[in-house]
Design an enzyme around this catalytic site. Structure first.
Site, short mmCIF file in Angstrom:
data_model
loop_
_atom_site.label_atom_id
_atom_site.label_comp_id
_atom_site.label_asym_id
_atom_site.label_seq_id
_atom_site.Cartn_x
_atom_site.Cartn_y
_atom_site.Cartn_z
N ARG A 21 0.72 -1.17 -0.01
CA ARG A 21 -0.28 -0.09 0.04
C ARG A 21 0.76 1.14 0.05
O ARG A 21 0.65 2.30 -0.89
CB ARG A 21 -0.88 -0.08 1.19
CG ARG A 21 -1.82 1.23 1.41
CD ARG A 21 -2.47 1.05 2.66
NE ARG A 21 -3.20 2.37 2.79
CZ ARG A 21 -2.59 3.38 3.63
NH1 ARG A 21 -1.50 3.60 3.89
NH2 ARG A 21 -3.45 4.58 3.77
N ARG A 72 7.60 -19.87 -3.52
CA ARG A 72 8.81 -19.98 -3.41
C ARG A 72 9.43 -20.48 -4.82
O ARG A 72 8.67 -21.49 -5.37
CB ARG A 72 9.26 -21.18 -2.42
CG ARG A 72 8.81 -20.56 -1.15
CD ARG A 72 9.31 -21.67 0.18
NE ARG A 72 8.42 -21.57 1.26
CZ ARG A 72 8.86 -20.60 2.07
NH1 ARG A 72 9.91 -19.53 1.96
NH2 ARG A 72 8.31 -20.25 3.33
N CYS A 73 10.23 -19.94 -5.53
CA CYS A 73 10.50 -20.45 -6.87
C CYS A 73 12.13 -20.85 -7.11
O CYS A 73 13.11 -19.84 -7.11
CB CYS A 73 10.38 -19.04 -7.85
SG CYS A 73 10.87 -19.12 -9.50
N ASP A 132 10.51 -15.10 10.53
CA ASP A 132 11.48 -15.79 11.34
C ASP A 132 12.63 -14.64 11.95
O ASP A 132 13.06 -15.08 12.92
CB ASP A 132 12.03 -16.57 10.49
CG ASP A 132 11.43 -17.72 9.54
OD1 ASP A 132 10.26 -18.00 10.37
OD2 ASP A 132 11.78 -18.09 8.75
N MET A 174 6.88 -21.73 14.73
CA MET A 174 7.71 -21.63 13.59
C MET A 174 8.88 -20.68 13.78
O MET A 174 9.12 -20.10 14.95
CB MET A 174 6.76 -20.99 12.50
CG MET A 174 6.15 -21.71 11.84
SD MET A 174 5.52 -21.03 10.13
CE MET A 174 4.69 -22.74 9.19
N ARG A 176 11.71 -21.32 11.28
CA ARG A 176 12.79 -22.28 10.80
C ARG A 176 13.90 -22.23 11.58
O ARG A 176 13.74 -23.00 12.54
CB ARG A 176 13.37 -21.47 9.42
CG ARG A 176 13.80 -22.20 8.44
CD ARG A 176 14.13 -21.29 7.12
NE ARG A 176 12.83 -20.98 6.25
CZ ARG A 176 12.30 -21.71 5.37
NH1 ARG A 176 12.95 -22.65 4.83
NH2 ARG A 176 11.29 -21.27 4.44
N ARG A 263 0.75 -32.24 27.11
CA ARG A 263 0.02 -32.12 25.83
C ARG A 263 1.08 -31.46 24.85
O ARG A 263 1.84 -30.78 25.51
CB ARG A 263 -1.18 -31.44 25.96
CG ARG A 263 -2.19 -32.48 26.85
CD ARG A 263 -2.84 -33.41 26.06
NE ARG A 263 -3.83 -34.14 26.72
CZ ARG A 263 -3.64 -35.07 27.58
NH1 ARG A 263 -2.36 -35.47 28.05
NH2 ARG A 263 -4.69 -35.85 28.11
N HIS A 269 1.37 -23.07 10.86
CA HIS A 269 1.14 -21.81 9.80
C HIS A 269 0.13 -20.68 10.61
O HIS A 269 -0.19 -19.52 10.07
CB HIS A 269 0.54 -22.18 8.55
CG HIS A 269 1.74 -22.79 7.74
ND1 HIS A 269 1.94 -24.18 7.71
CD2 HIS A 269 2.42 -22.23 6.72
CE1 HIS A 269 2.96 -24.32 7.09
NE2 HIS A 269 3.14 -23.37 6.21
O1 F6P Z 1 10.00 -18.79 6.59
C1 F6P Z 1 8.80 -18.51 7.10
C2 F6P Z 1 8.31 -19.89 7.51
O2 F6P Z 1 7.02 -19.75 7.97
C3 F6P Z 1 9.11 -20.48 8.50
O3 F6P Z 1 8.87 -19.99 9.94
C4 F6P Z 1 8.62 -21.95 8.13
O4 F6P Z 1 9.87 -22.94 8.68
C5 F6P Z 1 8.33 -21.76 6.66
O5 F6P Z 1 8.23 -20.56 6.39
C6 F6P Z 1 7.39 -22.80 6.15
O6 F6P Z 1 7.32 -22.88 4.79
P1 F6P Z 1 5.98 -23.31 3.82
O7 F6P Z 1 4.97 -22.34 4.15
O8 F6P Z 1 6.57 -23.38 2.62
O9 F6P Z 1 5.72 -24.57 4.56
#
Ligand code: F6P
Length: 364
Positions: A21, A72-73, A132, A174, A176, A263, A269
């Site tokens: 934006r 992702r390419c 990340d 998440m 990575r 647990r 995501h």
């Molecule tokens: O880089 C962002 C991220 O959400 C990471 O935290 C995670 O490991 C990865 O992407 C997951 O990727 P995808 O959505 O391709 O499964």
């Protein structure tokens, strides 16, 4: 520069829309024609370019995800594929690119503007966007703050039920290979323990850390036996195995007559979605402003970074009009990113030291 395009790529991050934006409104306001590239570099290679008008972006600041789509390419690592992308831009009279994304996206930007192959003279400026927080030089990337808030919100809810049942919860988040989200959200959600990859703990040490937190909680008189453990996904032990080893260790220590239950919740995501926080909207808008101003004044191969970088060699950083932002040479950004990921960056050593200090406090 008369025409530039905006591209979002890699894992989406809340605040990408705020950046689109701001970049569009600023570009149009300065008399440029602005285009959006659909679906990241994949769309660029396919020539998926659409004009972006102020009315289309006016209210997207509130929206998570990215209106341009992302991908992702892997093919973008190949020179002929990048030649195609540059050809599409040149054919549309587009001279500049604003790239919004994480490490992979910024590496793509470095390659497409590489003087050794950039025969069309394309210019590009990057904006760090990844939940990340593993992009070098910038102290925060777009999306990090919202992701932390999402994790903390989930952990608050989990803590309610954990307290009610005196249970241990292992929550995987998440990030990575970076432990930033785990560590910061552990502090903010008053977790009893946190596991993050930079600590490089063995399996035994990991189980020990968590068991210590559980045993401490169970030995406390008159308080809930709830235990919250935040585990970064980059820690190489599955939550199932951790749960199994933990239960065995705790039972061996406390005795089988003591009721302990564990647990597991993997947030996955969920952490990437949702409305961007006020801070992410602000970071995204201000970085976009710096990026567009730079692009229109002829700069290229830089990334707009949030907060002045520390210890950068001369000539690699340019001050931006915004005192919270600076422009950093893209080669320097990606060198620092690699050093962060292999642990050799002084910044990561400092982060790790702070994490270690905080870990003891968490165990209280
Ligand atoms: O880089 C962002 C991220 O959400 C990471 O935290 C995670 O490991 C990865 O992407 C997951 O990727 P995808 O959505 O391709 O499964």
């Amino acid at each position: 520069m008369k025409r530039f395009a905006i591209l979002t790529s890699g894992g989406d991050a809340p605040g990408m829309n705020a950046a689109i934006r701001a970049a569009t409104l600023l570009g149009v306001g300065k008399g440029a024609e602005v285009f959006g590239v659909m679906h990241g570099y994949e769309g660029l290679v396919a020539g998926e370019l659409v004009p972006l008008l102020p009315k289309e972006v006016a209210s997207i600041i509130r929206d998570g995800g990215t209106m341009l789509g992302s991908a992702r390419c892997l093919a973008f690592h190949e020179r002929p594929v990048r030649d195609e992308a540059r050809a599409h831009l040149a054919a549309a009279g587009i001279e500049g690119l604003v790239v919004i994304g994480g490490n992979g996206s910024l590496t793509g930007m470095q390659a497409i503007t590489d003087p050794a192959e950039n025969t069309t003279g394309l210019k590009a400026i990057g904006l760090p966007a990844s939940i990340d927080n593993d992009v070098g030089v910038t102290r925060l990337a777009i999306g990090v703050d919202t992701a932390i808030n999402t994790i903390v919100d989930a952990c608050d809810k989990i803590s309610d039920t954990a307290s009610a049942h005196d249970r241990t919860f292992i929550v995987e988040v998440m990030g990575r290979d970076c432990g930033y989200l785990a560590m910061t959200s552990a502090i903010a959600s008053a977790a009893n323990a946190v596991l993050f990859p930079e600590m490089d703990k063995s399996e035994d040490e990991i189980v020990d850390t968590v068991a210590r937190a559980v045993i401490t909680a169970h030995r406390r008189e008159g308080r809930s036996k709830k235990v919250l453990v935040i585990k970064a996904e980059g820690v190489r032990i599955t939550t199932d195995r951790l749960q199994e080893l933990l239960d065995a260790k705790v039972k061996a220590e406390l005795g089988h007559h003591v009721k302990t239950e564990t647990r597991v919740t993997v947030l996955g995501h969920v952490v990437r979605g949702g409305r961007p926080s006020a801070l992410d909207r602000q970071i995204a808008s201000r970085l976009a402003n710096v990026a567009v101003q730079a692009l229109l004044s002829g700069e290229t191969r830089m990334m707009a970074a949030w907060l002045p970088p520390i210890g950068m060699p001369e000539g690699m950083v340019k001050p931006a009009g915004d005192p919270q932002c600076s422009l950093v040479d893209i080669d320097r950004v990606l060198t620092e990113t690699r050093a962060m990921l292999d642990g050799s960056s002084p910044f990561v050593k400092w982060r790790k030291k702070v994490f270690q200090e905080v870990e003891d406090v968490l165990a209280l």
